[in-house]
Design an enzyme around this catalytic site. Structure first.
Site, PDB file in Angstrom:
ATOM      1  N   GLU A  64     -12.815   0.006   1.032  1.00  0.00           N
ATOM      2  CA  GLU A  64     -11.814   0.039  -0.039  1.00  0.00           C
ATOM      3  C   GLU A  64     -11.809  -1.263  -0.827  1.00  0.00           C
ATOM      4  O   GLU A  64     -11.302  -1.307  -1.950  1.00  0.00           O
ATOM      5  CB  GLU A  64     -10.424   0.358   0.515  1.00  0.00           C
ATOM      6  CG  GLU A  64      -9.895  -0.648   1.504  1.00  0.00           C
ATOM      7  CD  GLU A  64      -8.568  -0.198   2.130  1.00  0.00           C
ATOM      8  OE1 GLU A  64      -8.518   0.926   2.648  1.00  0.00           O
ATOM      9  OE2 GLU A  64      -7.611  -0.982   2.075  1.00  0.00           O
ATOM     10  N   HIS A  92     -11.847   9.838  -9.410  1.00  0.00           N
ATOM     11  CA  HIS A  92     -10.853   9.862 -10.486  1.00  0.00           C
ATOM     12  C   HIS A  92      -9.739  10.872 -10.194  1.00  0.00           C
ATOM     13  O   HIS A  92      -9.362  11.685 -11.049  1.00  0.00           O
ATOM     14  CB  HIS A  92     -11.512  10.118 -11.853  1.00  0.00           C
ATOM     15  CG  HIS A  92     -12.262   8.920 -12.371  1.00  0.00           C
ATOM     16  ND1 HIS A  92     -13.488   8.547 -11.877  1.00  0.00           N
ATOM     17  CD2 HIS A  92     -11.936   7.999 -13.308  1.00  0.00           C
ATOM     18  CE1 HIS A  92     -13.894   7.455 -12.500  1.00  0.00           C
ATOM     19  NE2 HIS A  92     -12.965   7.094 -13.355  1.00  0.00           N
ATOM     20  N   CYS A 110       0.816  -1.221   0.000  1.00  0.00           N
ATOM     21  CA  CYS A 110       0.000   0.000   0.000  1.00  0.00           C
ATOM     22  C   CYS A 110       0.849   1.271   0.000  1.00  0.00           C
ATOM     23  O   CYS A 110       0.320   2.383  -0.127  1.00  0.00           O
ATOM     24  CB  CYS A 110      -0.957   0.005   1.188  1.00  0.00           C
ATOM     25  SG  CYS A 110      -2.214  -1.277   1.046  1.00  0.00           S
TER      26      CYS A 110
END
Ligand SMILES: [Zn+2]
Length: 119
Positions: A109, A70, A26
Site C-alpha cells: 500500500e 479506480h 485509516c
C-alpha cells in the site's frame, strides 16, 4: 527444475477501514497506489525456454484488476473491510482458480510496506 516468477500490477483505489477507531487516520476515506505482486512457481517449457507467458497472466488478471482499479474498495463484494491483508487474500482466492501456478499475492500500500498471502 522449478522457477519463480513475479509479475507486478498497480491500481489506484480508495478505501477506509471501518473497524478502526475513528481517531485512526485509516478509518477515514483515503487513497493508495497499491502495488500488487503475483508470485508463480512452475516448470520450464523445454522448447520455448520459459515457464509461462506474462501476457497470459496479464489477461487472466485483467477482469479482477478492473473490479478494484479506480474504485472504492469497500464497495466491492467481499472487500467491505479492505485491509491490505484481506485484499491479498481476496485476490489470491480468485486468481488461483485461473492461474494454477500462483503461489502468493503481495500487496504494497506504500513503497515501505508489503504483505503477502499465503505466507
Ligand atoms: Zn490506507
Amino acid at each position: 527444475m522449478k522457477y519463480e516468477l513475479k509479475q507486478h500490477f498497480q491500481i489506484e483505489s480508495a478505501r477506509f477501514l471501518p473497524n478502526l477507531p475513528p481517531e485512526h487516520p485509516c478509518s477515514r476515506m483515503h487513497g493508495h497506489s497499491f502495488k500488487i505482486i503475483l508470485t508463480l512457481v512452475g516448470d520450464l517449457d523445454p522448447h520455448i525456454g520459459w515457464v509461462i507467458d506474462y501476457n497470459d497472466i496479464q489477461s487472466k488478471m485483467l477482469p479482477l484488476i478492473t473490479l478494484i482499479d479506480h474504485r472504492v474498495l469497500n464497495e466491492v463484494e467481499g472487500l467491505e473491510n479492505p485491509t491490505s491483508e484481506l485484499l491479498a487474500k481476496w485476490l489470491f482466492d480468485r486468481a488461483c482458480i485461473h492461474i494454477p501456478s500462483l503461489r502468493k499475492v503481495s500487496v504494497a500500500e506504500t513503497p515501505m510496506t508489503e504483505c503477502s498471502y499465503p505466507a
